[in-house]
Design an enzyme around this catalytic site. Structure first.
Site, mmCIF file in Angstrom:
data_model
loop_
_atom_site.group_PDB
_atom_site.id
_atom_site.type_symbol
_atom_site.label_atom_id
_atom_site.label_comp_id
_atom_site.label_asym_id
_atom_site.label_seq_id
_atom_site.Cartn_x
_atom_site.Cartn_y
_atom_site.Cartn_z
ATOM 1 N N SER A 14 52.062 64.509 85.354
ATOM 2 C CA SER A 14 51.366 65.553 86.091
ATOM 3 C C SER A 14 52.335 66.632 86.547
ATOM 4 C CB SER A 14 50.642 64.965 87.300
ATOM 5 O OG SER A 14 50.375 65.993 88.232
ATOM 6 N N THR A 61 41.678 68.270 86.030
ATOM 7 C CA THR A 61 42.155 68.480 84.670
ATOM 8 C C THR A 61 41.297 67.704 83.685
ATOM 9 O OG1 THR A 61 44.133 68.566 83.273
ATOM 10 C CG2 THR A 61 43.962 66.673 84.747
ATOM 11 N N LYS A 65 36.953 69.192 83.850
ATOM 12 C CA LYS A 65 36.817 70.576 84.336
ATOM 13 C C LYS A 65 35.361 71.060 84.306
ATOM 14 C CE LYS A 65 41.439 72.374 83.339
ATOM 15 N NZ LYS A 65 42.195 73.515 82.784
ATOM 16 N N GLY A 126 38.199 77.699 73.465
ATOM 17 C CA GLY A 126 38.017 76.581 74.408
ATOM 18 C C GLY A 126 37.955 77.040 75.857
ATOM 19 N N GLY A 226 53.363 80.480 78.680
ATOM 20 C CA GLY A 226 52.402 80.115 79.722
ATOM 21 C C GLY A 226 53.000 79.517 80.987
HETATM 22 P P1 NAP Z 1 41.034 73.106 73.722
HETATM 23 O O1 NAP Z 1 39.688 73.349 74.303
HETATM 24 O O2 NAP Z 1 41.369 71.767 73.189
HETATM 25 O O3 NAP Z 1 41.326 74.135 72.506
HETATM 26 C C1 NAP Z 1 41.193 75.509 72.612
HETATM 27 C C2 NAP Z 1 40.644 76.099 71.313
HETATM 28 O O4 NAP Z 1 41.679 76.170 70.352
HETATM 29 C C3 NAP Z 1 39.555 75.324 70.639
HETATM 30 O O5 NAP Z 1 38.326 75.577 71.244
HETATM 31 C C4 NAP Z 1 39.643 75.798 69.200
HETATM 32 O O6 NAP Z 1 38.861 76.990 69.002
HETATM 33 C C5 NAP Z 1 41.115 76.139 69.057
HETATM 34 N N1 NAP Z 1 41.826 75.101 68.320
HETATM 35 C C6 NAP Z 1 41.962 73.792 68.648
HETATM 36 N N2 NAP Z 1 42.680 73.139 67.717
HETATM 37 C C7 NAP Z 1 42.990 74.049 66.772
HETATM 38 C C8 NAP Z 1 43.694 73.978 65.532
HETATM 39 N N3 NAP Z 1 44.224 72.837 65.088
HETATM 40 N N4 NAP Z 1 43.805 75.116 64.810
HETATM 41 C C9 NAP Z 1 43.273 76.288 65.234
HETATM 42 N N5 NAP Z 1 42.585 76.396 66.394
HETATM 43 C C10 NAP Z 1 42.454 75.298 67.150
HETATM 44 O O7 NAP Z 1 42.146 73.454 74.788
HETATM 45 P P2 NAP Z 1 42.108 74.317 76.142
HETATM 46 O O8 NAP Z 1 41.812 73.412 77.281
HETATM 47 O O9 NAP Z 1 41.288 75.535 75.974
HETATM 48 O O10 NAP Z 1 43.660 74.683 76.250
HETATM 49 C C11 NAP Z 1 44.295 75.368 75.205
HETATM 50 C C12 NAP Z 1 45.804 75.439 75.401
HETATM 51 O O11 NAP Z 1 46.111 76.203 76.548
HETATM 52 C C13 NAP Z 1 46.472 74.075 75.612
HETATM 53 O O12 NAP Z 1 47.687 74.068 74.897
HETATM 54 C C14 NAP Z 1 46.744 74.043 77.105
HETATM 55 O O13 NAP Z 1 47.871 73.251 77.427
HETATM 56 C C15 NAP Z 1 47.014 75.503 77.383
HETATM 57 N N6 NAP Z 1 46.732 75.888 78.776
HETATM 58 C C16 NAP Z 1 47.755 76.425 79.494
HETATM 59 C C17 NAP Z 1 47.537 76.826 80.801
HETATM 60 C C18 NAP Z 1 48.663 77.423 81.584
HETATM 61 O O14 NAP Z 1 48.593 77.484 82.820
HETATM 62 N N7 NAP Z 1 49.705 77.903 80.927
HETATM 63 C C19 NAP Z 1 46.272 76.664 81.382
HETATM 64 C C20 NAP Z 1 45.224 76.128 80.622
HETATM 65 C C21 NAP Z 1 45.484 75.743 79.295
HETATM 66 P P3 NAP Z 1 37.989 77.158 67.638
HETATM 67 O O15 NAP Z 1 37.374 75.815 67.388
HETATM 68 O O16 NAP Z 1 36.986 78.198 67.968
HETATM 69 O O17 NAP Z 1 38.940 77.557 66.566
#
Ligand code: NAP
Length: 243
Positions: A14, A61, A65, A126, A226
């Site tokens: 975490s 998380t 969510k 996502g 990020g």
């Molecule tokens: P998620 O729902 O698992 O994935 C986001 C989107 O990415 C999916 O809806 C999909 O869209 C696309 N995707 C997934 N796997 C893929 C692949 N193999 N190839 C191409 N596109 C793919 O994740 P999330 O919760 O939105 O988070 C996404 C990322 O942001 C994670 O790495 C997370 O750690 C990061 N994040 C960072 C912060 C920060 O504070 N820096 C905050 C939140 C999240 P499509 O199906 O439409 O292609």
């Protein structure tokens, strides 16, 4: 003792616990603790709250969510619009849900924006993408969204040609592609058309420079990972709990 914490499952590592434990120490904030609560089902939330009457705030998380929303009394406008909550304030017997990813993203992006960064390309659809889109709307930046399953207002990756890449000078990766340990992966966009006018923002923070950012930097683009978003969303939770 005021208790804050994180719900999710599983909770192996975490960031939040480390962040808040260090914050309490470094800023000499007495009488506060931050715990992790790995609950295997969201139905356990009411019992958790009953067991910890000193709870003042929670972070939320994966995978809760969205599932947590029916358990709350109220939502912020952003959380309601996005349909995802990552911060809960427990105050006066009421549970209010917020989305601080929006704040973290907006406040980390804003200082980097140049006047020509007026059109964004969002990669992925996502939960994180929804927070990014909400923030872009707040900042009056129009955007196009790319998805592996285009339709419903999103475009296909293979439709991104030279003109599309030139028009979208802000490119935001909200997919998990390139995240440790899969560091050799990156979104499938034509990097050759990226120029020094572009700003590439990756929500991924581990590794610090993903392949997506490396390829952008090689073309002369400005890049941002990020990490600051992660810090700012945690600080925004603290402000909500104590504001
Ligand atoms: P998620 O729902 O698992 O994935 C986001 C989107 O990415 C999916 O809806 C999909 O869209 C696309 N995707 C997934 N796997 C893929 C692949 N193999 N190839 C191409 N596109 C793919 O994740 P999330 O919760 O939105 O988070 C996404 C990322 O942001 C994670 O790495 C997370 O750690 C990061 N994040 C960072 C912060 C920060 O504070 N820096 C905050 C939140 C999240 P499509 O199906 O439409 O292609």
């Amino acid at each position: 003792m005021k208790t804050y914490g994180l719900i999710g499952y599983p909770l192996s590592h975490s960031f939040s616990k480390g962040f808040f434990t260090r914050k309490f120490e470094e800023e000499h904030i007495a009488g506060c603790q931050y715990e992790t609560f790995p609950i295997p089902a969201i139905t356990e939330l009411p019992a958790l709250l009953a067991q910890h009457p000193g709870l003042c705030g929670l972070n939320v998380t994966i995978p809760y969510k969205e599932q947590v929303i029916p358990y709350l009394d109220e939502l912020s406008d952003a959380a309601a619009n996005i349909g995802a909550v990552n911060c809960i304030r427990l105050k006066d017997g009421k549970k209010k849900g917020f989305n601080t990813d929006v704040i973290g993203f907006r406040n980390s992006l804003q200082p980097l924006l140049q006047p020509h960064h007026n059109r964004a390309l969002v990669l992925g659809t996502g939960g994180a993408a929804k927070a990014v889109m909400y923030a872009l709307q707040e900042m009056n930046i129009s955007f196009t969204v790319a998805s592996r399953t285009p339709g419903n207002g999103t475009v296909a990756y293979n439709s991104l040609d030279k003109a599309a890449m030139e028009a979208h000078t802000l490119i935001i990766n909200t997919t998990p592609l390139g995240m440790y340990p899969n560091v050799d992966a990156c979104p499938d966009i034509p990097y050759d058309f990226i120029t020094s006018r572009h700003l590439l923002y990756d929500l991924v923070y581990n590794p610090a420079e993903t392949l997506f950012l490396q390829k952008g930097a090689a073309q002369g683009a400005a890049i941002k990972n990020g990490h600051e978003m992660l810090i700012l969303q945690a600080e925004a939770s603290w402000d909500i709990w104590n504001g």
